[in-house]
Motif scaffolding. Sequence first.
Motif, PDB file in Angstrom:
ATOM      1  N   GLN A 116     -53.582  86.285  43.686  1.00  0.00           N
ATOM      2  CA  GLN A 116     -54.531  87.221  43.081  1.00  0.00           C
ATOM      3  C   GLN A 116     -54.152  88.662  43.395  1.00  0.00           C
ATOM      4  OE1 GLN A 116     -58.643  86.873  44.470  1.00  0.00           O
ATOM      5  NE2 GLN A 116     -59.360  87.443  42.438  1.00  0.00           N
ATOM      6  N   SER A 117     -53.825  88.948  44.658  1.00  0.00           N
ATOM      7  CA  SER A 117     -53.424  90.297  45.040  1.00  0.00           C
ATOM      8  C   SER A 117     -52.120  90.687  44.350  1.00  0.00           C
ATOM      9  CB  SER A 117     -53.264  90.400  46.557  1.00  0.00           C
ATOM     10  OG  SER A 117     -54.505  90.253  47.208  1.00  0.00           O
ATOM     11  N   LEU A 118     -51.199  89.735  44.281  1.00  0.00           N
ATOM     12  CA  LEU A 118     -49.920  90.011  43.631  1.00  0.00           C
ATOM     13  C   LEU A 118     -50.112  90.321  42.153  1.00  0.00           C
ATOM     14  CD1 LEU A 118     -46.872  90.116  43.497  1.00  0.00           C
ATOM     15  CD2 LEU A 118     -46.853  87.616  43.307  1.00  0.00           C
ATOM     16  N   TRP A 119     -50.919  89.515  41.469  1.00  0.00           N
ATOM     17  CA  TRP A 119     -51.131  89.739  40.039  1.00  0.00           C
ATOM     18  C   TRP A 119     -51.807  91.090  39.797  1.00  0.00           C
ATOM     19  CZ3 TRP A 119     -49.149  88.047  35.783  1.00  0.00           C
ATOM     20  CH2 TRP A 119     -49.777  88.312  34.569  1.00  0.00           C
ATOM     21  N   SER A 120     -52.769  91.427  40.637  1.00  0.00           N
ATOM     22  CA  SER A 120     -53.439  92.721  40.525  1.00  0.00           C
ATOM     23  C   SER A 120     -52.441  93.867  40.647  1.00  0.00           C
ATOM     24  CB  SER A 120     -54.508  92.836  41.614  1.00  0.00           C
ATOM     25  OG  SER A 120     -55.053  94.140  41.648  1.00  0.00           O
ATOM     26  N   LEU A 121     -51.512  93.738  41.582  1.00  0.00           N
ATOM     27  CA  LEU A 121     -50.517  94.788  41.784  1.00  0.00           C
ATOM     28  C   LEU A 121     -49.545  94.864  40.613  1.00  0.00           C
ATOM     29  CD1 LEU A 121     -49.397  96.957  43.650  1.00  0.00           C
ATOM     30  CD2 LEU A 121     -48.125  95.175  44.854  1.00  0.00           C
ATOM     31  N   LEU A 122     -49.075  93.721  40.134  1.00  0.00           N
ATOM     32  CA  LEU A 122     -48.160  93.712  38.990  1.00  0.00           C
ATOM     33  C   LEU A 122     -48.799  94.367  37.770  1.00  0.00           C
ATOM     34  CD1 LEU A 122     -46.618  90.122  39.192  1.00  0.00           C
ATOM     35  CD2 LEU A 122     -45.419  92.276  39.582  1.00  0.00           C
ATOM     36  N   CYS A 123     -50.094  94.122  37.580  1.00  0.00           N
ATOM     37  CA  CYS A 123     -50.788  94.678  36.421  1.00  0.00           C
ATOM     38  C   CYS A 123     -51.102  96.161  36.588  1.00  0.00           C
ATOM     39  CB  CYS A 123     -52.073  93.891  36.154  1.00  0.00           C
ATOM     40  SG  CYS A 123     -51.783  92.206  35.578  1.00  0.00           S
ATOM     41  N   THR A 124     -51.100  96.638  37.813  1.00  0.00           N
ATOM     42  CA  THR A 124     -51.332  98.063  38.069  1.00  0.00           C
ATOM     43  C   THR A 124     -50.130  98.898  37.639  1.00  0.00           C
ATOM     44  OG1 THR A 124     -52.821  97.639  39.933  1.00  0.00           O
ATOM     45  CG2 THR A 124     -51.703  99.767  39.916  1.00  0.00           C
ATOM     46  N   MET A 125     -48.939  98.307  37.712  1.00  0.00           N
ATOM     47  CA  MET A 125     -47.708  99.050  37.454  1.00  0.00           C
ATOM     48  C   MET A 125     -47.336  98.997  35.977  1.00  0.00           C
ATOM     49  SD  MET A 125     -47.422  99.780  40.636  1.00  0.00           S
ATOM     50  CE  MET A 125     -45.833 100.537  40.926  1.00  0.00           C
ATOM     51  N   SER A 126     -47.031 100.148  35.412  1.00  0.00           N
ATOM     52  CA  SER A 126     -46.614 100.190  34.012  1.00  0.00           C
ATOM     53  C   SER A 126     -45.154  99.771  33.869  1.00  0.00           C
ATOM     54  CB  SER A 126     -46.819 101.596  33.437  1.00  0.00           C
ATOM     55  OG  SER A 126     -46.089 102.562  34.170  1.00  0.00           O
ATOM     56  N   THR A 127     -44.347 100.060  34.882  1.00  0.00           N
ATOM     57  CA  THR A 127     -42.964  99.594  34.907  1.00  0.00           C
ATOM     58  C   THR A 127     -42.958  98.099  35.171  1.00  0.00           C
ATOM     59  OG1 THR A 127     -42.278 101.720  35.822  1.00  0.00           O
ATOM     60  CG2 THR A 127     -40.718  99.910  36.040  1.00  0.00           C
ATOM     61  N   ASP A 128     -41.935  97.411  34.658  1.00  0.00           N
ATOM     62  CA  ASP A 128     -41.841  95.969  34.843  1.00  0.00           C
ATOM     63  C   ASP A 128     -41.306  95.661  36.240  1.00  0.00           C
ATOM     64  OD1 ASP A 128     -42.107  93.331  33.959  1.00  0.00           O
ATOM     65  OD2 ASP A 128     -39.985  93.218  33.455  1.00  0.00           O
ATOM     66  N   TYR A 129     -42.105  94.965  37.050  1.00  0.00           N
ATOM     67  CA  TYR A 129     -41.703  94.602  38.407  1.00  0.00           C
ATOM     68  C   TYR A 129     -41.497  93.099  38.524  1.00  0.00           C
ATOM     69  CZ  TYR A 129     -42.408  99.164  40.557  1.00  0.00           C
ATOM     70  OH  TYR A 129     -42.279 100.476  40.902  1.00  0.00           O
ATOM     71  N   ILE A 130     -40.637  92.736  39.461  1.00  0.00           N
ATOM     72  CA  ILE A 130     -40.439  91.337  39.811  1.00  0.00           C
ATOM     73  C   ILE A 130     -40.838  91.179  41.270  1.00  0.00           C
ATOM     74  CG2 ILE A 130     -37.992  91.626  40.475  1.00  0.00           C
ATOM     75  CD1 ILE A 130     -37.506  88.858  39.119  1.00  0.00           C
ATOM     76  N   ALA A 131     -41.579  90.127  41.556  1.00  0.00           N
ATOM     77  CA  ALA A 131     -42.028  89.845  42.920  1.00  0.00           C
ATOM     78  C   ALA A 131     -41.345  88.580  43.406  1.00  0.00           C
ATOM     79  CB  ALA A 131     -43.545  89.665  42.958  1.00  0.00           C
ATOM     80  N   PHE A 132     -41.098  88.515  44.718  1.00  0.00           N
ATOM     81  CA  PHE A 132     -40.459  87.305  45.238  1.00  0.00           C
ATOM     82  C   PHE A 132     -40.916  87.014  46.657  1.00  0.00           C
ATOM     83  CE2 PHE A 132     -37.607  90.904  45.746  1.00  0.00           C
ATOM     84  CZ  PHE A 132     -37.099  90.807  47.038  1.00  0.00           C
ATOM     85  N   TYR A 133     -40.857  85.716  46.984  1.00  0.00           N
ATOM     86  CA  TYR A 133     -41.316  85.213  48.276  1.00  0.00           C
ATOM     87  C   TYR A 133     -40.225  84.341  48.864  1.00  0.00           C
ATOM     88  CZ  TYR A 133     -44.434  82.837  51.648  1.00  0.00           C
ATOM     89  OH  TYR A 133     -45.031  82.336  52.785  1.00  0.00           O
ATOM     90  N   ASN A 134     -39.747  84.705  50.048  1.00  0.00           N
ATOM     91  CA  ASN A 134     -38.738  83.924  50.760  1.00  0.00           C
ATOM     92  C   ASN A 134     -39.461  83.056  51.789  1.00  0.00           C
ATOM     93  OD1 ASN A 134     -36.652  85.397  49.401  1.00  0.00           O
ATOM     94  ND2 ASN A 134     -36.945  87.062  50.867  1.00  0.00           N
ATOM     95  N   CYS A 135     -39.734  81.823  51.431  1.00  0.00           N
ATOM     96  CA  CYS A 135     -40.559  80.952  52.280  1.00  0.00           C
ATOM     97  C   CYS A 135     -39.705  80.203  53.289  1.00  0.00           C
ATOM     98  CB  CYS A 135     -41.339  79.958  51.418  1.00  0.00           C
ATOM     99  SG  CYS A 135     -42.413  78.865  52.389  1.00  0.00           S
ATOM    100  N   GLY A 136     -39.929  80.497  54.553  1.00  0.00           N
ATOM    101  CA  GLY A 136     -39.257  79.782  55.623  1.00  0.00           C
ATOM    102  C   GLY A 136     -37.897  80.339  55.970  1.00  0.00           C
ATOM    103  N   GLN A 137     -37.401  79.951  57.122  1.00  0.00           N
ATOM    104  CA  GLN A 137     -36.102  80.422  57.597  1.00  0.00           C
ATOM    105  C   GLN A 137     -34.991  80.060  56.615  1.00  0.00           C
ATOM    106  OE1 GLN A 137     -35.296  79.254  61.607  1.00  0.00           O
ATOM    107  NE2 GLN A 137     -33.269  80.199  61.672  1.00  0.00           N
ATOM    108  N   ASP A 138     -35.036  78.836  56.070  1.00  0.00           N
ATOM    109  CA  ASP A 138     -34.016  78.428  55.115  1.00  0.00           C
ATOM    110  C   ASP A 138     -34.209  79.075  53.749  1.00  0.00           C
ATOM    111  OD1 ASP A 138     -32.555  76.685  56.852  1.00  0.00           O
ATOM    112  OD2 ASP A 138     -34.183  75.250  56.684  1.00  0.00           O
ATOM    113  N   GLY A 139     -35.365  79.685  53.523  1.00  0.00           N
ATOM    114  CA  GLY A 139     -35.614  80.394  52.275  1.00  0.00           C
ATOM    115  C   GLY A 139     -35.124  81.828  52.306  1.00  0.00           C
ATOM    116  N   GLY A 140     -34.641  82.277  53.462  1.00  0.00           N
ATOM    117  CA  GLY A 140     -34.059  83.614  53.551  1.00  0.00           C
ATOM    118  C   GLY A 140     -34.967  84.664  54.151  1.00  0.00           C
ATOM    119  N   CYS A 141     -36.051  84.263  54.827  1.00  0.00           N
ATOM    120  CA  CYS A 141     -36.939  85.279  55.397  1.00  0.00           C
ATOM    121  C   CYS A 141     -36.318  85.890  56.649  1.00  0.00           C
ATOM    122  CB  CYS A 141     -38.311  84.698  55.709  1.00  0.00           C
ATOM    123  SG  CYS A 141     -38.372  83.591  57.136  1.00  0.00           S
ATOM    124  N   SER A 142     -36.670  87.139  56.950  1.00  0.00           N
ATOM    125  CA  SER A 142     -36.168  87.802  58.154  1.00  0.00           C
ATOM    126  C   SER A 142     -37.295  88.164  59.113  1.00  0.00           C
ATOM    127  CB  SER A 142     -35.389  89.072  57.790  1.00  0.00           C
ATOM    128  OG  SER A 142     -36.201  89.979  57.069  1.00  0.00           O
TER     129      SER A 142
END
Length: 286
Positions: A116-142
């Motif tokens: 919900q928070s992510l969608w609200s933020l994406l809709c706030t921006m007029s420029t096209d944004y891409i969001a991503f989530y790196n889930c877990g150590q094997d998903g690439g999180c730091s």
Amino acid sequence: MNESLILSEFDKLQQSGLALYDQNQKIIKHVEGGLKFQFCVTSALAKKPTFQTPQSSADEPRDGSDISTAGFEIGEIGNAHLLIANKFCWANPHFLLLTSDGYRRQYESLDKSDLQSLWSLLCTMSTDYIAFYNCGQDGGCSRLHKHLQLIPTPEGTFASFLDSAGLEPEPQVPFQWFHHRFDSQDMTAQYLAEIYDKLLGQATEIGGGLSEHAHTALPGAACPHNMIMTKRWMAVVPRRRAAVTKAVAANAMGMLGYIAVATEAEVDEWIRAGLTESLKELGVSK
């Protein structure tokens, strides 16, 4: 919170030197196996912490967090999330959307509140944004504090075909991924959560027991994966590992062929290792 305020605050942080962005970064393109790759070479990543990097004694993160937000905060998004500038930007602008609760963890799946928070933020921006989530150590999180990232949508990623409403063919990526074009005019947090849960369920079926750290999975940990989302579609990529070597590593955007590196030597190492072969090892091979 409106777009002009968000961008103004980010610009201040970048101009002050707090948010590191390489004005001379460049894109190196490479084609392998019929797939088009883009390397974003930026010195801003030279000091970026890894999953194992301890929190600096000079930082004072909120309770439970390993991300210091002091001085980088832009504002609250809803009741449960905080928007900050990324300290190590390989896009301009580059944001982190953190849970206000510093005890939420990056190995958890996303929930309705996150989306919900992510969608609200994406809709706030007029420029096209891409969001991503790196889930877990094997998903690439730091970092362990649960957070998503947002950057302006780059052109020509593996997922760009999803913007063509079926007019462009799906690229033959060497790993398993699952995606969904949004078809609802009434976009709700419940709708997004249902799509995400469906895609994550498909990813878990084939990737749940294959990750490098599966034997040490924490209670409540989701299958390591990447979630990528725009205002038009969502994709989930199950992950087996974050890196093949120290240089050949990828987060969510890397799995879409947009790979951020600190030096051109890292580009050379990727090419020597084989880009498609490396993505097979990082994801779940088809």
